[in-house]
Write a protein that holds these residues in place. Structure first.
Motif, PDB file in Angstrom:
ATOM      1  N   ASP A  92       0.860  -1.177   0.000  1.00  0.00           N
ATOM      2  CA  ASP A  92       0.000   0.000   0.000  1.00  0.00           C
ATOM      3  C   ASP A  92       0.900   1.231   0.000  1.00  0.00           C
ATOM      4  OD1 ASP A  92      -2.342   1.498   0.120  1.00  0.00           O
ATOM      5  OD2 ASP A  92      -2.398   1.463   2.310  1.00  0.00           O
ATOM      6  N   TRP A  93       0.433   2.300  -0.601  1.00  0.00           N
ATOM      7  CA  TRP A  93       1.208   3.528  -0.721  1.00  0.00           C
ATOM      8  C   TRP A  93       0.424   4.690  -0.105  1.00  0.00           C
ATOM      9  CZ3 TRP A  93       5.959   2.470  -2.301  1.00  0.00           C
ATOM     10  CH2 TRP A  93       6.154   1.267  -2.965  1.00  0.00           C
ATOM     11  N   PRO A  94       0.445   4.829   1.231  1.00  0.00           N
ATOM     12  CA  PRO A  94      -0.388   5.840   1.889  1.00  0.00           C
ATOM     13  C   PRO A  94      -0.008   7.281   1.555  1.00  0.00           C
ATOM     14  CG  PRO A  94       1.069   4.785   3.477  1.00  0.00           C
ATOM     15  CD  PRO A  94       1.216   4.037   2.185  1.00  0.00           C
ATOM     16  N   ASP A  95       1.234   7.544   1.208  1.00  0.00           N
ATOM     17  CA  ASP A  95       1.639   8.925   0.916  1.00  0.00           C
ATOM     18  C   ASP A  95       1.531   9.272  -0.567  1.00  0.00           C
ATOM     19  OD1 ASP A  95       3.721   7.504  -0.162  1.00  0.00           O
ATOM     20  OD2 ASP A  95       5.299   8.577   0.919  1.00  0.00           O
ATOM     21  N   GLY A  96       0.945   8.379  -1.359  1.00  0.00           N
ATOM     22  CA  GLY A  96       0.756   8.667  -2.776  1.00  0.00           C
ATOM     23  C   GLY A  96       1.976   8.414  -3.633  1.00  0.00           C
ATOM     24  N   SER A  97       2.999   7.740  -3.104  1.00  0.00           N
ATOM     25  CA  SER A  97       4.214   7.520  -3.893  1.00  0.00           C
ATOM     26  C   SER A  97       4.029   6.463  -4.971  1.00  0.00           C
ATOM     27  CB  SER A  97       5.388   7.151  -2.983  1.00  0.00           C
ATOM     28  OG  SER A  97       5.087   6.006  -2.222  1.00  0.00           O
ATOM     29  N   ASP A  98       2.809   5.921  -5.090  1.00  0.00           N
ATOM     30  CA  ASP A  98       2.532   4.988  -6.179  1.00  0.00           C
ATOM     31  C   ASP A  98       2.167   5.715  -7.464  1.00  0.00           C
ATOM     32  OD1 ASP A  98       0.123   5.904  -5.049  1.00  0.00           O
ATOM     33  OD2 ASP A  98      -0.961   4.152  -5.783  1.00  0.00           O
ATOM     34  N   ILE A  99       1.981   7.005  -7.388  1.00  0.00           N
ATOM     35  CA  ILE A  99       1.608   7.788  -8.564  1.00  0.00           C
ATOM     36  C   ILE A  99       2.837   7.960  -9.451  1.00  0.00           C
ATOM     37  CG2 ILE A  99       0.776  10.038  -9.353  1.00  0.00           C
ATOM     38  CD1 ILE A  99      -0.755  10.201  -6.668  1.00  0.00           C
ATOM     39  N   ALA A 100       2.647   7.791 -10.739  1.00  0.00           N
ATOM     40  CA  ALA A 100       3.753   7.930 -11.679  1.00  0.00           C
ATOM     41  C   ALA A 100       4.338   9.333 -11.609  1.00  0.00           C
ATOM     42  CB  ALA A 100       3.276   7.620 -13.092  1.00  0.00           C
ATOM     43  N   GLN A 101       5.655   9.412 -11.746  1.00  0.00           N
ATOM     44  CA  GLN A 101       6.328  10.701 -11.775  1.00  0.00           C
ATOM     45  C   GLN A 101       6.319  11.236 -13.209  1.00  0.00           C
ATOM     46  OE1 GLN A 101      10.132  10.445  -9.842  1.00  0.00           O
ATOM     47  NE2 GLN A 101       9.292   9.291  -8.144  1.00  0.00           N
ATOM     48  N   GLU A 102       6.535  12.538 -13.331  1.00  0.00           N
ATOM     49  CA  GLU A 102       6.511  13.157 -14.659  1.00  0.00           C
ATOM     50  C   GLU A 102       7.857  13.800 -14.969  1.00  0.00           C
ATOM     51  OE1 GLU A 102       4.017  16.510 -17.172  1.00  0.00           O
ATOM     52  OE2 GLU A 102       3.196  15.692 -15.330  1.00  0.00           O
ATOM     53  N   GLU A 103       8.331  13.549 -16.156  1.00  0.00           N
ATOM     54  CA  GLU A 103       9.564  14.180 -16.649  1.00  0.00           C
ATOM     55  C   GLU A 103       9.206  15.587 -17.107  1.00  0.00           C
ATOM     56  OE1 GLU A 103      13.153  15.203 -17.624  1.00  0.00           O
ATOM     57  OE2 GLU A 103      12.795  13.219 -16.790  1.00  0.00           O
ATOM     58  N   PRO A 104       9.777  16.640 -16.482  1.00  0.00           N
ATOM     59  CA  PRO A 104       9.395  18.013 -16.827  1.00  0.00           C
ATOM     60  C   PRO A 104       9.678  18.386 -18.280  1.00  0.00           C
ATOM     61  CG  PRO A 104      10.777  17.977 -14.860  1.00  0.00           C
ATOM     62  CD  PRO A 104      10.740  16.588 -15.413  1.00  0.00           C
ATOM     63  N   ALA A 105      10.740  17.864 -18.845  1.00  0.00           N
ATOM     64  CA  ALA A 105      11.132  18.278 -20.188  1.00  0.00           C
ATOM     65  C   ALA A 105      10.153  17.807 -21.262  1.00  0.00           C
ATOM     66  CB  ALA A 105      12.532  17.756 -20.504  1.00  0.00           C
ATOM     67  N   CYS A 106       9.608  16.604 -21.112  1.00  0.00           N
ATOM     68  CA  CYS A 106       8.759  16.085 -22.186  1.00  0.00           C
ATOM     69  C   CYS A 106       7.385  15.614 -21.713  1.00  0.00           C
ATOM     70  CB  CYS A 106       9.464  14.946 -22.920  1.00  0.00           C
ATOM     71  SG  CYS A 106       9.776  13.522 -21.867  1.00  0.00           S
ATOM     72  N   GLY A 107       7.137  15.652 -20.418  1.00  0.00           N
ATOM     73  CA  GLY A 107       5.827  15.254 -19.909  1.00  0.00           C
ATOM     74  C   GLY A 107       5.599  13.764 -19.846  1.00  0.00           C
ATOM     75  N   ALA A 108       6.647  12.955 -20.034  1.00  0.00           N
ATOM     76  CA  ALA A 108       6.505  11.500 -19.954  1.00  0.00           C
ATOM     77  C   ALA A 108       6.272  11.081 -18.504  1.00  0.00           C
ATOM     78  CB  ALA A 108       7.754  10.818 -20.499  1.00  0.00           C
TER      79      ALA A 108
END
Length: 196
Positions: A92-108
């Motif tokens: 389980d990820w209570p602090d939301g760290s399961d959400i995908a991260q985003e690359e600022p340069a290209c939005g991936a």
């Protein structure tokens, strides 16, 4: 003759065959696509029972699952919810760290893990596939791999209550556990299906 490939998804998001032989295709599912398995089971509800192994990872590859469908017991749909979430998750990820991260340069969007973290999950899924090839299971079962608690906690995760009540805490190192995958009388393998 058997053909062995890598665990990956095709470009059209269809499951990728991992091992193909007479009457058995092992299929790997992308992390967010268990719904494909549900659609696959429903599509094949009028065909003879599919006895394929399935596998998927949880977030950050901190856990992985393999399900071997036997002649008796549940099908893939039996313990996968309507939104594609498995009945049992390990982390389980209570602090939301399961959400995908985003690359600022290209939005991936991505999750920061790679082949080293996936190696454990891939090896466990491959082991289930080989077990099914060498000695097809009479009874459906699930095998779950869980990373070390140190790694899970360093990423902001915790073991789920469902995992702890079924298997206890993971003190040190990694853990692999087998569990039954009984029929839940779902639309794909319910009573009317079992008599067909």
């Amino acid at each position: 003759m058997h053909r062995v490939g890598f665990l990956r998804a095709h470009e059209n998001n269809a499951p990728a065959p991992v091992v193909q032989s007479k009457g058995l295709d092992a299929t790997a599912w992308p992390q967010a696509c268990p719904l494909l398995g549900r659609a696959y089971e429903l599509k094949n509800a009028t065909r003879p029972r599919q006895r394929d192994p399935y596998g998927w990872t949880e977030t950050h590859a901190c856990a992985g699952h393999a399900v071997a469908i036997g002649q008796r017991g549940g099908c893939l749909q039996c313990h996968i919810g309507r939104t594609g979430t498995p009945e049992l998750t390990a982390v389980d990820w209570p602090d939301g760290s399961d959400i995908a991260q985003e690359e600022p340069a290209c939005g991936a969007h991505y999750q920061p893990y790679g082949p080293v973290e996936l190696a454990y999950v891939n090896a466990m899924i491959a082991e289930v596939v080989l077990d099914c090839l060498l000695d097809p299971p009479a009874q459906s079962f699930s095998r779950v791999f869980v990373a070390s608690l140190r790694r899970i906690m360093s990423l902001g995760g915790l073991l789920t209550e469902g995992w702890r009540s079924a298997f206890g805490e993971v003190e040190e190192g990694v853990r692999t556990a087998d569990r039954a995958w009984p029929s839940a009388s779902c639309a794909a393998c319910g009573p009317e299906r079992l008599t067909a």
